[in-house]
Design a protein around this motif. Structure first.
Motif, mmCIF file in Angstrom:
data_model
loop_
_atom_site.group_PDB
_atom_site.id
_atom_site.type_symbol
_atom_site.label_atom_id
_atom_site.label_comp_id
_atom_site.label_asym_id
_atom_site.label_seq_id
_atom_site.Cartn_x
_atom_site.Cartn_y
_atom_site.Cartn_z
ATOM 1 N N UNK A 115 41.676 52.726 10.036
ATOM 2 C CA UNK A 115 42.084 54.093 10.343
ATOM 3 C C UNK A 115 43.297 54.471 9.496
ATOM 4 N N UNK A 116 44.200 53.517 9.328
ATOM 5 C CA UNK A 116 45.440 53.796 8.590
ATOM 6 C C UNK A 116 45.136 54.199 7.151
ATOM 7 N N UNK A 117 44.155 53.515 6.544
ATOM 8 C CA UNK A 117 43.828 53.827 5.151
ATOM 9 C C UNK A 117 43.226 55.225 5.043
ATOM 10 N N UNK A 118 42.420 55.595 6.034
ATOM 11 C CA UNK A 118 41.819 56.938 6.056
ATOM 12 C C UNK A 118 42.925 57.989 6.194
ATOM 13 N N UNK A 119 43.833 57.745 7.151
ATOM 14 C CA UNK A 119 44.927 58.693 7.380
ATOM 15 C C UNK A 119 45.791 58.831 6.133
ATOM 16 N N UNK A 120 46.064 57.708 5.495
ATOM 17 C CA UNK A 120 46.930 57.722 4.318
ATOM 18 C C UNK A 120 46.284 58.541 3.197
ATOM 19 N N UNK A 121 44.961 58.326 3.003
ATOM 20 C CA UNK A 121 44.274 59.062 1.949
ATOM 21 C C UNK A 121 44.279 60.555 2.248
ATOM 22 N N UNK A 122 44.115 60.871 3.539
ATOM 23 C CA UNK A 122 44.158 62.281 3.953
ATOM 24 C C UNK A 122 45.534 62.852 3.690
ATOM 25 N N UNK A 123 46.562 62.106 4.127
ATOM 26 C CA UNK A 123 47.945 62.578 4.009
ATOM 27 C C UNK A 123 48.336 62.763 2.538
ATOM 28 N N UNK A 124 47.797 61.927 1.671
ATOM 29 C CA UNK A 124 48.105 62.044 0.236
ATOM 30 C C UNK A 124 47.466 63.275 -0.392
ATOM 31 N N UNK A 125 46.627 63.970 0.374
ATOM 32 C CA UNK A 125 45.962 65.149 -0.166
ATOM 33 C C UNK A 125 44.835 64.796 -1.126
ATOM 34 N N UNK A 126 44.347 63.568 -1.024
ATOM 35 C CA UNK A 126 43.311 63.104 -1.946
ATOM 36 C C UNK A 126 42.009 63.878 -1.776
ATOM 37 N N UNK A 127 41.681 64.211 -0.519
ATOM 38 C CA UNK A 127 40.383 64.852 -0.276
ATOM 39 C C UNK A 127 40.336 66.308 -0.745
ATOM 40 N N UNK A 128 41.532 66.940 -0.837
ATOM 41 C CA UNK A 128 41.526 68.308 -1.363
ATOM 42 C C UNK A 128 41.020 68.327 -2.799
ATOM 43 N N UNK A 129 41.440 67.276 -3.541
ATOM 44 C CA UNK A 129 41.001 67.184 -4.941
ATOM 45 C C UNK A 129 39.615 66.551 -5.046
#
Lengths: 437, 293
Positions: free
Chosen positions: A351-365
């Protein structure tokens, strides 16, 4: 003390060095089936782990395709030379878990090794597939993916289609338009014939593939996928196959390149296809959730995962198990998981890795990489969508594919094909039930 | 007085036979007996539980309509491959036997395909005829022929037959050529003097004199199609579509190795073994009578 001659001593030392760089190091054999870019990732993970600590050395070995790797592991076990870690694809799960004594469950491994391990840190949509009904993790998820619909955006534009289709009827309409716009040999298609049309299709529509929560609750499960919904879908594909609005692409993923080459503008396959699509497609593309039939109540539900997990083989030394446990902790590290996910396109397992990727704004790009996660977490999983666990799954898939091929080839109606697929599959499940006591 | 030498000892002949017997026992009877034993067991893939179940594997097998379908497929596949590879090889061999300038080059090139592994041969043909990637698939489609071995069983069968025949022609060619070269020229010349044309000379002189070679090749080819072709089938069609190219030996492989059903697979190999033994026996009993040595 007798000193051996110098040359002999060096030879002896260099032989030792080949076997293990320093004599205190415990080797951990890891057999896997990753090719291309993913093979590099496996080797790099092992090298990083080996550099991170002095006591253990993970040695990855490529053993061929998924079935080859699994068979190599089984044959090695019978010969008493099993590796420590064996990568097994998701459909081998039932076979592996029924082999008590041949494998060491991960939850037990972590407990025995005293390694900190909390199953709640992992994404349930993923680990659920590899856990008992009590939530005990049996194997360690490594590369997970789900099925998504890949869409050629340039083709859509060319055919004057404004929106990415969401439902099956929309896909059928758009495929006809695409065919008229020059995609004559394939309006839409899919890889993994049964994963797409039976397994994911059922979960996504919240209908059972089999009883007993698709086999998760026991090996006395019976197949159920000859419902009117399944029949309607297959019958439509039969009709569309006639003029190539739909064109069959085989049982595996060898024909995924039909999307990348631009031949099939709409293509359902694994989200793990991302790296290849990025490398080959010379057009704008994206991934979208799988289509559904809007008249089915509750659709879309949630998708199920595919990919492979790492099984720990039984009968090894405690020290070796300790090393494996450390390696799994190393793999679970948040930064490492997040990077693995972002580089390979496979899903993060914590879960932490998913949250981190989300928080980094990775999915927007990179919205493409979030599609499978959105599908997996679309709704709270039900009995029909938690996963599936059928014995002899490799063969079951072959049987189901045979029947789908017979239907698409015009030898059988959808109803006949699915009825036979179910009855032949059930016969096979009964054989497995007898062996897996 | 008896003049021929007689060995008195009973031991020596047996000792001389030992190496051959050991090889036969270790490499044939032992694995074969293992297969027979395995066919009476039900076992999980890892060999953790195994249970003696008598003939249950055979009963289950013979109750499967797919098994009979695989038998029929095998008959079609093996007749096509044996007939085509023998007749094409014979045609090539008779041509190569003529006094041509390029005959040596031609012969060498004919032999090459035999060195290609079955799976590789399969992949080569797949690349040529793959419905989407294949170099030949596009021209076929342009000609209005709906080539689709992914769904059309006959197309898939044609594809594996082509690959298997192509692979076997080299071997047959070699033996036919040797056989042809062993036929005395004088016999053919005598025929020619008596006014027999090339066609007649071939059928009344060459072909009968070639019959030991043809017979040998027939036996070898039947064994080849029964056992050695699964690599090609696996690479090209995977037994599909809808089981249209699943032969008996491919089913053994698919059920045992891919499916982990060792008992059922062993039962199939025992049946297959019996079939091939029977077939070879029939060939020796009946076909061999027509052979003129």
């Amino acid at each position: 003390m007798i000193r051996p001659p110098f040359a002999l001593a060096t030879l002896f030392a260099s032989t030792l060095a080949l076997a293990s760089p320093a004599h205190a190091v415990t080797e951990i054999q890891w057999w896997h089936a990753m090719t291309g870019g993913n093979n590099d990732i496996v080797n790099k993970l092992a090298a990083d782990f080996n550099a991170s600590q002095p006591d253990y050395k993970v040695v990855p070995t490529f053993k061929g395709s998924y079935p080859d790797t699994m068979n190599a592991g089984i044959a090695a076990f019978r010969a008493g030379t099993a590796p420590h870690i064996l990568q097994v694809f998701e459909v081998g799960t039932a076979t592996m878990m029924s082999a008590k004594g041949a494998v060491k469950p991960v939850y037990q491994l972590m407990k025995d090794a005293g390694e900190p391990f909390d199953p709640n840190n992992y994404l349930p949509a993923i680990t659920g597939y590899y856990s008992t009904s009590k939530g005990e993790m049996l194997s360690f998820p490594f590369n997970s993916s789900s099925m998504v619909m890949w869409v050629n955006l340039d083709a859509l534009k060319k055919a004057n289609i404004a929106e990415i289709p969401k439902t099956w009827p929309e896909v059928f309409e758009d495929a006809k338009k695409l065919k008229a716009a020059g995609y004559a040999t394939c309006g839409f298609s899919n890889a993994w014939a049964t994963w797409a049309n039976i397994e994911q299709f059922s979960a996504w529509h919240n209908v059972p593939i089999g009883t007993k929560a698709n086999g998760l609750d026991g090996f006395d499960t019976e197949l159920k996928f000859n419902t009117p919904l399944h029949v309607k879908h297959l019958q439509t594909l039969i009709e569309l196959q006639k003029d190539k609005t739909y064109d069959y692409s085989g049982r595996g993923n060898a024909s995924e390149s039909r999307f990348g080459s631009g031949e099939c503008p709409i293509f359902l396959t694994s989200s793990g296809y991302y790296a290849s699509a990025k490398g080959t497609a010379k057009f704008a593309f994206t991934s979208a959730p799988m289509p559904y039939y809007p008249e089915t109540a509750g659709a879309p539900q949630n998708s199920i995962i595919g990919g492979a997990s790492l099984w720990v083989m039984g009968g090894k030394k405690p020290d070796e198990y300790k090393g494996i446990a450390k390696f799994f902790s190393f793999l679970s590290d948040t930064d490492r998981q997040a990077r693995l996910h972002q580089e390979s396109g496979y899903l993060p397992i914590t879960k932490a890795a998913y949250e981190k990727t989300k928080a980094d704004g990775f999915y927007e790009k990179n919205p493409i990489l979030q599609t499978p996660l959105k599908e997996l977490t679309n709704k709270e999983p039900t009995e029909n969508s938690r996963g599936l666990r059928f014995g002899n799954m490799v063969q079951l898939r072959d049987i189901w594919s045979e029947e789908i091929e017979a239907a698409l080839g015009g030898q059988k109606t959808a109803q006949q094909a699915l009825d036979t697929a179910v009855s032949r599959g059930n016969a096979m499940l009964r054989t497995f039930e007898k062996t897996a006591k | 007085m008896e003049k021929s030498a007689v060995f008195k000892g009973k031991l020596l002949p047996y000792l001389l036979l030992v190496p051959q017997l050991v090889i036969t026992l270790v490499f044939f009877y032992w694995p074969a007996s293992q297969a027979v034993w395995q066919s009476f067991l039900r076992e999980d893939a890892f060999g953790l539980n195994s249970e003696f179940i008598g003939l249950e594997n055979y009963q289950a097998l013979l109750a499967q309509p797919e098994y009979y379908k695989a038998m029929a497929t095998t008959v079609v596949f093996s007749s096509l491959v044996a007939a085509l590879s023998l007749s094409i090889a014979l045609l090539f061999a008779t041509q190569a036997d003529k006094n041509l300038k390029a005959a040596p080059t031609f012969k060498v090139m004919m032999i090459w395909p035999y060195a290609v592994a079955p799976a590789v041969a399969g992949v080569l043909w797949l690349f040529i005829f793959h419905p989407t990637l294949g170099t030949m698939a596009r021209p076929l489609r342009l000609m209005g022929f709906n080539w689709n071995p992914m769904l059309n069983g006959n197309h898939a069968m044609a594809l594996v037959v082509m690959a298997a025949v192509w692979k076997q022609i080299a071997y047959n060619f070699l033996f036919f050529l040797a056989g042809l070269q062993a036929i005395p020229r004088s016999v053919l010349e005598a025929g020619a003097i008596d006014g027999a044309g090339p066609y007649r000379r071939f059928w009344t002189i060459t072909f009968p004199l070639l019959s030991p070679t043809t017979f040998f090749l027939l036996v070898v080819n039947v064994v080849y199609v029964f056992f050695d072709t699964f690599g090609i089938i696996d690479a090209v069609t995977g037994g599909g579509p809808a089981g249209a190219t699943t032969t008996l030996v491919y089913k053994v492989y698919a059920d045992g190795r891919l499916g982990g059903d060792l008992g059922g697979s062993a039962a199939q190999s025992v049946i297959l073994m019996v079939i091939v033994i029977a077939l070879t026996a029939i060939q020796f009993r009946y076909v061999e009578r027509k052979v003129q040595y």
